[in-house]
Design an enzyme around this catalytic site. Structure first.
Site, PDB file in Angstrom:
ATOM      1  N   GLU A  83       0.831  -1.210   0.000  1.00 50.32           N
ATOM      2  CA  GLU A  83       0.000   0.000   0.000  1.00 50.32           C
ATOM      3  C   GLU A  83       0.862   1.255   0.000  1.00 50.32           C
ATOM      4  O   GLU A  83       1.750   1.404   0.824  1.00 50.32           O
ATOM      5  CB  GLU A  83      -0.940   0.003   1.214  1.00 50.32           C
ATOM      6  CG  GLU A  83      -1.901  -1.171   1.259  1.00 50.32           C
ATOM      7  CD  GLU A  83      -2.907  -1.194   0.098  1.00 50.32           C
ATOM      8  OE1 GLU A  83      -2.980  -0.204  -0.655  1.00 50.32           O
ATOM      9  OE2 GLU A  83      -3.598  -2.223  -0.043  1.00 50.32           O
ATOM     10  N   ARG A  93     -17.881  -0.176   5.320  1.00 49.45           N
ATOM     11  CA  ARG A  93     -18.975  -0.899   4.648  1.00 49.45           C
ATOM     12  C   ARG A  93     -19.701  -1.802   5.643  1.00 49.45           C
ATOM     13  O   ARG A  93     -20.906  -2.020   5.540  1.00 49.45           O
ATOM     14  CB  ARG A  93     -18.360  -1.720   3.509  1.00 49.45           C
ATOM     15  CG  ARG A  93     -19.307  -2.449   2.600  1.00 49.45           C
ATOM     16  CD  ARG A  93     -18.544  -3.151   1.457  1.00 49.45           C
ATOM     17  NE  ARG A  93     -17.356  -3.875   1.913  1.00 49.45           N
ATOM     18  CZ  ARG A  93     -17.385  -5.098   2.444  1.00 49.45           C
ATOM     19  NH1 ARG A  93     -18.518  -5.736   2.598  1.00 49.45           N
ATOM     20  NH2 ARG A  93     -16.250  -5.692   2.824  1.00 49.45           N
ATOM     21  N   CYS A 146      -7.835  -1.139   8.307  1.00 47.50           N
ATOM     22  CA  CYS A 146      -6.443  -1.205   7.847  1.00 47.50           C
ATOM     23  C   CYS A 146      -5.925   0.175   7.471  1.00 47.50           C
ATOM     24  O   CYS A 146      -4.833   0.581   7.878  1.00 47.50           O
ATOM     25  CB  CYS A 146      -6.308  -2.158   6.654  1.00 47.50           C
ATOM     26  SG  CYS A 146      -6.585  -3.884   7.113  1.00 47.50           S
ATOM     27  N   HIS A 166      -1.434  -5.383   2.282  1.00 43.09           N
ATOM     28  CA  HIS A 166      -2.635  -6.223   2.261  1.00 43.09           C
ATOM     29  C   HIS A 166      -2.306  -7.573   1.640  1.00 43.09           C
ATOM     30  O   HIS A 166      -1.523  -7.646   0.683  1.00 43.09           O
ATOM     31  CB  HIS A 166      -3.747  -5.550   1.433  1.00 43.09           C
ATOM     32  CG  HIS A 166      -4.707  -4.746   2.253  1.00 43.09           C
ATOM     33  ND1 HIS A 166      -4.940  -3.415   2.034  1.00 43.09           N
ATOM     34  CD2 HIS A 166      -5.510  -5.115   3.301  1.00 43.09           C
ATOM     35  CE1 HIS A 166      -5.859  -2.991   2.914  1.00 43.09           C
ATOM     36  NE2 HIS A 166      -6.206  -3.999   3.689  1.00 43.09           N
TER      37      HIS A 166
HETATM   38  N1  PCA Z   1      -8.598  -6.143   6.719  1.00 46.23           N
HETATM   39  C1  PCA Z   1      -9.491  -5.015   6.951  1.00 46.23           C
HETATM   40  C2  PCA Z   1      -9.386  -4.722   8.419  1.00 46.23           C
HETATM   41  C3  PCA Z   1      -8.737  -5.925   9.026  1.00 46.23           C
HETATM   42  C4  PCA Z   1      -8.208  -6.687   7.893  1.00 46.23           C
HETATM   43  O1  PCA Z   1      -7.507  -7.696   7.969  1.00 46.23           O
HETATM   44  C5  PCA Z   1      -9.186  -3.824   6.039  1.00 46.23           C
HETATM   45  O2  PCA Z   1      -8.725  -4.017   4.912  1.00 46.23           O
HETATM   46  O3  PCA Z   1      -9.430  -2.688   6.447  1.00 46.23           O
END
Ligand code: PCA
Length: 216
Positions: A83, A93, A146, A166
């Site tokens: 990211e 959401r 996140c 991610h």
């Molecule tokens: N993914 C979510 C929050 C916790 C996770 O593992 C996100 O992409 O915000």
């Protein structure tokens, strides 16, 4: 500062929504306690807007890390997503694990609109790709927990190299799921995280030698 033995804090999240596992924390758990000269320390963060930051800052106080790599699950992604940007927005959401569902709200009303990752993303992308692990630089970490933790990290401790990664669903999550969502094995995700840590440590050592501020 000597970087002979950097401490890298790596975090993952607990399961949220309809999931019973979160591949981010499962993959972090598989990491060894040291990689090369670096000590690897780990923390599981709750998928809750406020408590996630409380836990992360407690872990930073405990471990005093040289760099911080936070990870989370992103459904629909086929690659490890490096990211690049955290935005000053909470737009959930679904409610978080504490039942909180902010919509269209700033994380910090006085804060800037966005922060960039300070991890060496291009180098990480190259390291993963050359090891046969699908990865890409992503320009959206979403507007859920996140992105929140990524924004708070860059806002509160801008001096510590930090960023967010991610990861796709892991194999077990898709076995009984309708459709054909992309996934990656936990072993590959964890190997990817290990190589990310190696790249970050290498980068820390290089910037220590050259004293350059250019992180990307
Ligand atoms: N993914 C979510 C929050 C916790 C996770 O593992 C996100 O992409 O915000």
């Amino acid at each position: 500062m000597t970087l002979s033995a950097p401490t890298i804090l790596v975090t993952g999240f607990d399961p949220f929504g309809e999931e019973s596992i979160n591949p981010s924390w499962e993959a972090v758990k598989l990491l060894p306690g040291s990689i090369g000269a670096a000590r690897v320390v780990k923390a599981a963060l709750p998928t809750e807007f406020h408590a996630s930051w409380t836990r992360l800052s407690a872990a930073m106080n405990e471990f005093r890390p040289t760099a911080v790599i936070c990870t989370g699950q992103a459904d629909g992604r086929a690659r490890i997503s490096l990211e690049r940007v955290a935005i000053n927005l909470m737009d959930a959401r679904i409610p978080d694990n504490a039942g909180y569902q902010p919509r269209d709200e700033a994380i910090d009303v006085a804060g800037p609109a966005a922060y960039f990752s300070s991890l060496p993303l291009r180098k990480i992308e190259a390291a993963l790709t050359s090891a046969g692990i699908p990865a890409h630089i992503s320009y959206s970490a979403g507007a859920y927990v996140c992105n929140y933790v990524f924004y708070r990290l860059r806002h509160e401790v801008p001096g510590i190299p930090g960023g967010f990664v991610h990861v796709p669903y892991c194999t077990d999550q898709v076995l009984e799921r309708a459709g054909h969502p992309p996934f990656m094995s936990l072993e590959m995700i964890s190997e990817g995280l290990e190589r990310i840590i190696q790249s970050v440590v290498h980068h820390l050592q290089e910037s220590d030698n050259s004293d350059k501020g250019d992180n990307l």
